[in-house]
Enzyme design. Structure first.
Site, PDB file in Angstrom:
ATOM      1  N   GLU A 145       0.782  -1.226   0.000  1.00  0.00           N
ATOM      2  CA  GLU A 145       0.000   0.000   0.000  1.00  0.00           C
ATOM      3  C   GLU A 145       0.822   1.290   0.000  1.00  0.00           C
ATOM      4  OE1 GLU A 145      -3.498   0.323  -0.015  1.00  0.00           O
ATOM      5  OE2 GLU A 145      -3.301  -1.771  -0.627  1.00  0.00           O
ATOM      6  N   SER A 161     -49.134 -27.005  41.645  1.00  0.00           N
ATOM      7  CA  SER A 161     -48.760 -27.416  43.003  1.00  0.00           C
ATOM      8  C   SER A 161     -47.373 -26.977  43.418  1.00  0.00           C
ATOM      9  CB  SER A 161     -48.870 -28.942  43.128  1.00  0.00           C
ATOM     10  OG  SER A 161     -50.217 -29.354  43.021  1.00  0.00           O
TER      11      SER A 161
END
Length: 838
Positions: A111, A487
């Site tokens: 680059e 229950s």
């Protein structure tokens, strides 16, 4: 004197000024000087124009000094291992020093090889690019330096224009003046987009090679360096030849710059690209209902995106520590799925899980539905077409296959015909491969449910499953579904009774019980489960172990329903109406709430707050949640210094009398030993729990566990309806806990439930509740003599009557029914002989 000096200075100033003006007039008569003046003026006007057109509204470079890139949130499990991330993009931030220098040089070669020598702009490169653009009709090219790319990626847009290039160059020069070269490179390497939704080199390294940057080989470094130019082209397997050629060019450039040897270059060029499609295996991405609940709570606390604040889930870079236990989660998931399939077995095909248009866009429609499954190599498929013998099916990745009619013979429960005949193009179904591109139909249970596993010491949630699979249904039935607890509410009814003068040995009549509820509701008569009548007078323990509705309602009536609903509210189960039916579970709650209430029973009634997040840190490690978090001083010492170990103070309020809580737990141990959860007895560990079955029965429950792990679960239809009269908590919910315990708790050392201070353990006869002398409890769960827990001064009184001192003689076991005075066998005899309701 001062006035004379000032006058002399003014005279000299006028004289020198006149001399300069005279000199300028003389020089202006010369042509070369006039042209020089025109050029300076034009330059100043040009700079002013450039500023007005390009630089006037440029962002400030100062923000790069404190720049914080958007980062995903990372989630760790109870041992600190990363197990999930919340990310829409792959991002990982590293310091410049953490990048290998050879990797940095690969990017410079690809680059910007003069990066360390230029001031932000590559003037020869710009001239070459301008010449190329003037002589070419193709896409304009640039000569952006790494600094210019940082300016574009972080401060500008991707607009393709010369105006943007000029602004980029101006910013690049400003960046070079504001930051060091190393700081610029760090920004670049952390932010450059490199394909596969990855931003930054570390994220790309994981995306393409499933490695960290310090594990990369030279040829892999060179490949990553070519991606900034065209990540979508070079990063695809079908363009491998282009990728290899470009990578080899970078390797040559690295050799040309003297950064690698010829041997290194040639060896790297000989390597294949070696791309992987496995993604990032460093993070397990366990997902599921647990991580979705963590995400939901984090978003509520910090927001979702960067627009919501600097600590958002998808941009804030948070580190989140959870109690998540992978082994328990797997056991929870498999146990609940097995329980759902156990109930659903033999009922036929439940139908398609969804439908889409079966046109030429079926693949994208299926993929965008985000419907999936992670179970036994099952796959979600779309029915594309169907003939008499087979159906053509397709998958989200574009693959297709065949579903023979002979592999879809399940009965369709809605019509009674076969599943294959009921299928239509566009139906989404679940299949499993049988080889040779052929598949067989599988069924997702229509019934669903939720399960949670929690610590009774801290409230930390180890595991959570809110349905069969979160990608089939994101609704979390463990935390969001409000269901009647049945229950499972009874232990808290009896806790209220214990707090109001009763004991586990108190005799309560198990007989018909009616109450007048006013002119509107009339007379309400309660009955035991299944419509059974009463069984005489029994101890509170027996009533809880055998889950007798009549005894529970009678106890609630004797102490008053208001203390009962207050106890239920205090324990975090819910705010219920003061009706006697509440004592039988007529209110509503969630699995999370009821499980936490049982955990507080095991915690001697001390408050617990269920949590899936231990703490959250920002990207720099500062703890930001919970707000009152404090570090444990001395907990991280390398060696013991001989002083007392750090101890955490007890947290949470005392919500229930600790003796009351222990009495309830002690009775619930009997539920497992000889009551409605007796099928769990062969686990052979100290265990307490309670089954539950709601009216219908619509839902079946079990909640309970060991002194260290509490689990709660229910199964039922999302739109409540009867599961069938045979469905009970003991037959469908309790086995889910058993499967979980066998997989997750088998290797744990059994420990008993600890009693709090001042508990009086007294020998009693469990049938009559009388105190026993001269005999001792045995190991047989059905032994008539047991240890019972009492509060001080509440245990049965001493007596000299022989019939109260000696335990009653146990009646011989008989297989034939024992005839009562009315000629019928009593409920109590049946329950005692058979070991409880299964």
């Amino acid at each position: 004197m001062a006035a004379e000096t000032t006058s002399h200075f003014r005279y000299r100033l006028r004289r020198d000024s006149n001399a300069v003006l005279h000199w300028l007039r003389d020089m202006w008569t010369r042509r070369w000087f006039r042209w020089l003046g025109y050029l300076v003026l034009a330059g100043l006007l040009g700079l002013t124009l450039i500023w007005a057109l390009f630089a006037r509204d440029l962002p400030s470079v100062d923000q790069l000094r404190d720049y914080e890139p958007p980062l995903p949130t990372m989630v760790r499990d109870g041992e600190g291992k990363p197990v999930h991330s919340y990310a829409r993009e792959r991002r990982v931030q590293l310091d410049y020093s953490e990048y290998p220098q050879l990797l940095v040089r690969a990017f410079l070669a690809a680059e910007d090889k003069t990066f360390f020598s230029h001031g932000g702009i590559d003037y020869p490169g710009i001239a070459s690019a301008i010449l190329n653009n003037l002589t070419s009709d193709g896409r304009p090219v640039g000569a952006s330096t790494i600094t210019q790319q940082v300016a574009k990626n972080l401060l500008l847009t991707n607009e393709l224009s010369y105006r943007r290039k000029v602004r980029e160059a101006i910013l690049a020069m400003r960046i070079e003046n504001a930051l060091s070269k190393e700081q610029i490179l760090e920004l670049y390497l952390n932010e450059i987009p490199l394909g596969r939704r990855s931003f930054g080199v570390q994220a790309a390294s994981r995306a393409y090679f499933d490695k960290d940057v310090d594990q990369l080989q030279l040829h892999e470094m060179a490949f990553l360096a070519i991606l900034p130019k065209a990540p979508e082209r070079y990063g695809r397997a079908r363009n491998e030849a282009e990728g290899v050629a470009r990578r080899n060019f970078v390797l040559g450039a690295m050799h040309g710059n003297g950064w690698i040897t010829a041997a290194q270059r040639d060896a790297a060029r000989a390597m294949p690209l070696g791309l992987t499609n496995s993604g990032n295996t460093a993070v397990a991405q366990v997902g599921g209902y647990y991580m979705e609940e963590v995400r939901r709570q984090l978003i509520a606390q910090f927001g979702e995106t960067a627009e919501d604040g600097p600590l958002s889930v998808y941009a804030g870079g948070l580190w989140v520590r959870t109690p998540y236990d992978g082994k328990m989660q797997e056991a929870t998931t498999m146990a609940l799925r097995k329980g759902l399939q156990r109930y659903d077995a033999g009922k036929g095909w439940s139908g398609p899980i969804a439908t889409i248009e079966a046109d030429d866009q079926w693949q994208s429609r299926l993929a965008s539905s985000f419907i999936g499954i992670d179970y036994d190599n099952w796959r979600v498929a779309a029915v594309l077409s169907k003939s008499a013998a087979a159906a053509q099916i397709g998958f989200a990745n574009g693959d297709t296959g065949v579903l023979p009619a002979s592999a879809a013979t399940l009965g369709y429960r809605k019509t009674g015909g076969s599943a294959f005949s009921a299928m239509r193009p566009g139906d989404l179904i679940v299949v499993k491969s049988t080889g040779d591109n052929s598949y067989a139909l599988r069924n997702i249970p229509e019934v669903s449910g939720g399960m949670i596993v929690e610590s009774p010491h801290s409230g930390r949630i180890y595991a959570m499953q809110g349905g069969f699979d979160v990608r089939l249904s994101p609704f979390n039935r463990a935390t969001q579904a409000e269901r009647q607890p049945g229950s499972t509410i009874k232990p808290f009814v009896y806790a209220a009774a214990l707090d109001n003068g009763m004991t586990p040995a108190t005799m309560i009549v198990d007989g018909p019980f009616c109450v007048y509820q006013g002119a509107r509701f009339g007379n309400k008569c309660f009955r035991n489960f299944g419509g059974a009548g009463g069984g005489g007078e029994h101890t509170m323990r027996w009533g809880l172990e055998q889950s007798r509705n009549l005894m529970t309602v009678r106890a609630a009536s004797q102490v008053g329903i208001e203390p009962v609903v207050e106890t239920i509210k205090t324990m975090g189960i819910g705010t219920h109406e003061p009706y006697l039916s509440t004592a039988l579970g007529a209110g509503s709650t969630t699995v999370e709430k009821i499980t936490n209430a049982y955990a507080m029973l095991a915690n001697h009634g001390r408050e617990l707050k269920p949590r899936v997040i231990d703490y959250a840190q920002d990207r720099r490690g500062k703890v930001i949640f919970p707000r009152n978090w404090k570090p444990c001083a001395g907990c991280n010492k390398k060696d013991w210094d001989g002083r007392p170990m750090p101890r955490f103070a007890k947290s949470g309020k005392q919500l229930m009398d600790p003796i009351t809580a222990y009495q309830v737990v002690h009775m619930l141990e009997g539920v497992v030993q000889r009551g409605t959860a007796v099928r769990l007895r062969d686990l052979n560990v100290p265990l307490f729990g309670k089954t539950g079955t709601t009216t219908g029965p619509n839902d079946v429950w079990f909640v309970g566990g060991t002194p260290d792990v509490i689990a709660g679960m229910y199964i039922g239809f999302d739109q409540p309806r009867s599961m069938g009269g045979y469905a009970q908590g003991g037959s469908y919910a309790a086995p889910i806990f058993k499967d979980f315990a066998l997989a997750a708790l088998a290797d744990r050392q059994p420990i008993p439930f600890a009693a709090p201070k001042n508990v009086r353990m007294v020998r009693i006869d469990r049938q009559s509740g009388r105190r026993v002398y001269g005999s001792w409890p045995g190991t047989d769960p059905k032994a008539s003599i047991i240890w019972e827990a009492f509060k001080p001064e509440s245990e049965p009184r001493r007596t000299i009557r022989q019939e109260e001192i000696k335990p009653p003689k146990a009646a011989p076991r008989q297989d034939a029914p024992v005839q009562q005075g009315n000629g019928r066998r009593s409920d109590s005899d049946f329950l005692e002989d058979r070991g409880g309701i299964i």
